[in-house]
Design a protein around this motif. Structure first.
Motif, PDB file in Angstrom:
ATOM      1  N   GLU A 315     -98.087 -36.217  28.762  1.00  0.00           N
ATOM      2  CA  GLU A 315     -97.310 -35.158  28.111  1.00  0.00           C
ATOM      3  C   GLU A 315     -98.228 -34.101  27.487  1.00  0.00           C
ATOM      4  N   LEU A 316     -99.380 -34.522  26.968  1.00  0.00           N
ATOM      5  CA  LEU A 316    -100.334 -33.579  26.393  1.00  0.00           C
ATOM      6  C   LEU A 316    -100.931 -32.682  27.478  1.00  0.00           C
ATOM      7  N   MET A 317    -101.265 -33.278  28.619  1.00  0.00           N
ATOM      8  CA  MET A 317    -101.756 -32.470  29.746  1.00  0.00           C
ATOM      9  C   MET A 317    -100.694 -31.482  30.196  1.00  0.00           C
ATOM     10  N   ASN A 318     -99.471 -31.980  30.338  1.00  0.00           N
ATOM     11  CA  ASN A 318     -98.392 -31.126  30.819  1.00  0.00           C
ATOM     12  C   ASN A 318     -98.097 -29.995  29.841  1.00  0.00           C
ATOM     13  N   ALA A 319     -98.206 -30.266  28.545  1.00  0.00           N
ATOM     14  CA  ALA A 319     -97.970 -29.222  27.543  1.00  0.00           C
ATOM     15  C   ALA A 319     -98.962 -28.087  27.711  1.00  0.00           C
ATOM     16  N   LYS A 320    -100.229 -28.432  27.951  1.00  0.00           N
ATOM     17  CA  LYS A 320    -101.245 -27.404  28.146  1.00  0.00           C
ATOM     18  C   LYS A 320    -100.993 -26.639  29.443  1.00  0.00           C
ATOM     19  N   LEU A 321    -100.693 -27.368  30.515  1.00  0.00           N
ATOM     20  CA  LEU A 321    -100.437 -26.750  31.814  1.00  0.00           C
ATOM     21  C   LEU A 321     -99.250 -25.801  31.751  1.00  0.00           C
ATOM     22  N   ILE A 322     -98.129 -26.304  31.268  1.00  0.00           N
ATOM     23  CA  ILE A 322     -96.895 -25.514  31.238  1.00  0.00           C
ATOM     24  C   ILE A 322     -97.049 -24.289  30.342  1.00  0.00           C
ATOM     25  N   ASN A 323     -97.609 -24.478  29.157  1.00  0.00           N
ATOM     26  CA  ASN A 323     -97.687 -23.360  28.211  1.00  0.00           C
ATOM     27  C   ASN A 323     -98.647 -22.276  28.662  1.00  0.00           C
ATOM     28  N   THR A 324     -99.808 -22.634  29.197  1.00  0.00           N
ATOM     29  CA  THR A 324    -100.731 -21.588  29.640  1.00  0.00           C
ATOM     30  C   THR A 324    -100.183 -20.864  30.861  1.00  0.00           C
ATOM     31  N   GLU A 325     -99.688 -21.604  31.829  1.00  0.00           N
ATOM     32  CA  GLU A 325     -99.184 -20.969  33.049  1.00  0.00           C
ATOM     33  C   GLU A 325     -97.952 -20.101  32.772  1.00  0.00           C
ATOM     34  N   TYR A 326     -97.021 -20.628  31.987  1.00  0.00           N
ATOM     35  CA  TYR A 326     -95.790 -19.881  31.734  1.00  0.00           C
ATOM     36  C   TYR A 326     -96.041 -18.649  30.864  1.00  0.00           C
ATOM     37  N   THR A 327     -96.979 -18.753  29.934  1.00  0.00           N
ATOM     38  CA  THR A 327     -97.291 -17.590  29.111  1.00  0.00           C
ATOM     39  C   THR A 327     -97.894 -16.482  29.957  1.00  0.00           C
ATOM     40  N   LEU A 328     -98.786 -16.839  30.857  1.00  0.00           N
ATOM     41  CA  LEU A 328     -99.367 -15.836  31.760  1.00  0.00           C
ATOM     42  C   LEU A 328     -98.299 -15.237  32.665  1.00  0.00           C
ATOM     43  N   ASP A 329     -97.390 -16.059  33.161  1.00  0.00           N
ATOM     44  CA  ASP A 329     -96.312 -15.546  34.013  1.00  0.00           C
ATOM     45  C   ASP A 329     -95.421 -14.568  33.248  1.00  0.00           C
ATOM     46  N   SER A 330     -95.069 -14.916  32.024  1.00  0.00           N
ATOM     47  CA  SER A 330     -94.214 -14.028  31.228  1.00  0.00           C
ATOM     48  C   SER A 330     -94.949 -12.764  30.814  1.00  0.00           C
ATOM     49  N   ALA A 331     -96.257 -12.863  30.584  1.00  0.00           N
ATOM     50  CA  ALA A 331     -97.040 -11.665  30.269  1.00  0.00           C
ATOM     51  C   ALA A 331     -97.025 -10.703  31.443  1.00  0.00           C
ATOM     52  N   ARG A 332     -97.098 -11.229  32.662  1.00  0.00           N
ATOM     53  CA  ARG A 332     -97.043 -10.356  33.846  1.00  0.00           C
ATOM     54  C   ARG A 332     -95.655  -9.742  33.997  1.00  0.00           C
ATOM     55  N   ASN A 333     -94.601 -10.529  33.721  1.00  0.00           N
ATOM     56  CA  ASN A 333     -93.246  -9.960  33.740  1.00  0.00           C
ATOM     57  C   ASN A 333     -93.089  -8.866  32.701  1.00  0.00           C
TER      58      ASN A 333
END
Length: 426
Positions: A315-333
């Motif tokens: 869950e700790l790995m997934n939290a880092k993965l999801i949050n970094t990737e999704y933040t970058l995706d939303s920044a591009r949007n």
């Protein structure tokens, strides 16, 4: 977007306190920090003096004793206003971890109260210029001479490098994977100095630079844990604290991206109506909101499990993965919605994108997280650090557990009183 099923009144009170500080004390300095690109000493110390670095430190050592979910809330709220100041808080927490989990009784009594009060800022330093993320490739050495160790080497990409007071460093004391050991090194030790700050494109105000050891002598009592336990110090700090901390920084930036983009889309008029009323824009906003909700759930859930001593490396790995990737995706949007305005500093989007990019490499890139999660799926993942250190960590959130038990007992008493007050049918 509070998640009441994870947070309680203490968490939300803490959130309000940190948000007020961030708005009043940090936001007025953000534009200057972006322009000057200098280490923000005063704001960093102001954050430390609020006691927030001690959020996972037990009350017996002067800490708040509130655990990892409270830590996530603190870092999130600081990062919503300034990713750099959120990074200051999260990097200090890595320094706390090494003493909490591997410090001797004397080291805990000496350093934890200083961290909790803000008197001293801790760091952790593992990465070297030549070896990068390959920990076993490090070349810096610590050799034993009587009652001292002599340290020689350089550490790179050290969070809070130029403002830290005591550095937790890992150096080679022998060959192989068991030839690494960890030490506490005060910044005023002869033979210690700070090096280059680097030339990062984002997180301006945060020091993420180099520290240098040249014939630096420290007492043998400054060793953390046993000799040869350095790899455990490095990996456990990264797994238990680093990944979740970086997820919290990304989460705060993500909140700011969505808030600012919605505000812009509602105020910007196009074809006689707000931009947000156009279906293609509304779809992008909806996608951003969905990502944010999922990312927050991942970070809070991992924090909750860690606070309760559950196995949660995945869950700790997934939290880092999801949050970094999704933040970058939303920044591009957000950049797409703002169009050319997204490149202008006053709209903040380019800053959010730069800051979020800096969260990608530390504690393992997204592919590293995917690799480890693949091992979890296949049943080949190794030591579960969340289990290994759950006993050591337990007293760090004991107050939280006691408060939850008291709340359950109060609720049960209230229910019994209510039932007793209901007249029996007769």
């Amino acid at each position: 977007m509070a998640m009441d099923y994870f947070t309680d009144e203490r968490h939300e009170s803490l959130r309000a306190e940190v948000r007020e500080f961030a708005e009043k004390e940090v936001r007025p300095h953000v534009a200057r920090m972006e322009t000057d690109r200098q280490v923000e000493f005063e704001l960093s110390r102001a954050i430390a003096r609020r006691g927030w670095i001690g959020v996972t430190i037990p009350r017996e050592y002067g800490g708040l004793g509130l655990g990892h979910l409270a830590k996530t809330v603190i870092v999130e709220e600081l990062s919503r206003v300034s990713g750099a100041m959120g990074a200051v808080a999260q990097a200090s927490q890595l320094g706390v971890a090494k003493v909490l989990h591997f410090g001797s009784a004397a080291q805990r009594h000496k350093w934890l109260p200083r961290f909790a009060s803000g008197e001293s800022l801790p760091t952790i330093a593992v990465t070297e210029p030549e070896s990068g993320g390959h920990v076993l490739g490090m070349a810096g050495t610590a050799r034993r001479e009587g009652d001292e160790y002599v340290l020689d080497g350089r550490k790179w990409f050290v969070g809070n490098s130029h403002i830290g007071d005591v550095h937790g460093v890992v150096f080679r004391t022998g060959p192989g994977s068991r030839g690494l050991s960890a030490f506490l090194v005060e910044s005023d030790r002869p033979g210690f100095r700070t090096g280059t700050l680097g030339s990062q494109s984002g997180l301006h105000g945060f020091s993420f630079g180099e520290i240098v050891f040249e014939n630096c002598r420290i007492p043998a009592a400054n060793r953390l844990g046993r000799e040869s336990q350095g790899l455990d110090v490095a990996y456990s700090s990264s797994t238990l604290y680093g990944r979740l901390n970086l997820a919290a920084v990304a989460l705060g930036i993500h909140v700011a991206i969505v808030e600012d983009t919605v505000r812009f889309a509602e105020s910007r008029m196009l074809y006689g109506k707000p931009l947000s009323h156009l279906s293609n824009i509304a779809l992008k906003l909806g996608e951003m909101q969905s990502r944010l909700m999922t990312a927050k759930l991942a970070a809070y859930h991992a924090s909750h499990l860690l606070d309760h001593g559950k196995a949660c490396d995945a869950e700790l790995m997934n939290a880092k993965l999801i949050n970094t990737e999704y933040t970058l995706d939303s920044a591009r949007n957000a950049m797409e919605i703002h169009a050319a305005r997204g490149l202008q500093a006053e709209f903040h989007i380019e800053r959010y994108l730069r800051d979020a990019t800096h969260l990608y490499p530390p504690a393992g890139t997204s592919d590293v997280q995917r690799l480890r999660l693949g091992q979890v799926a296949a049943g080949t993942y190794g030591k579960q650090w969340s289990v290994e250190l759950s006993g050591l960590a337990g007293w760090a959130w004991s107050e939280l557990a006691q408060r939850e038990a008291q709340a359950e007992a109060d609720a049960e008493r209230s229910m019994r009183a209510t039932l007793l007050s209901i007249p029996l049918a007769g």
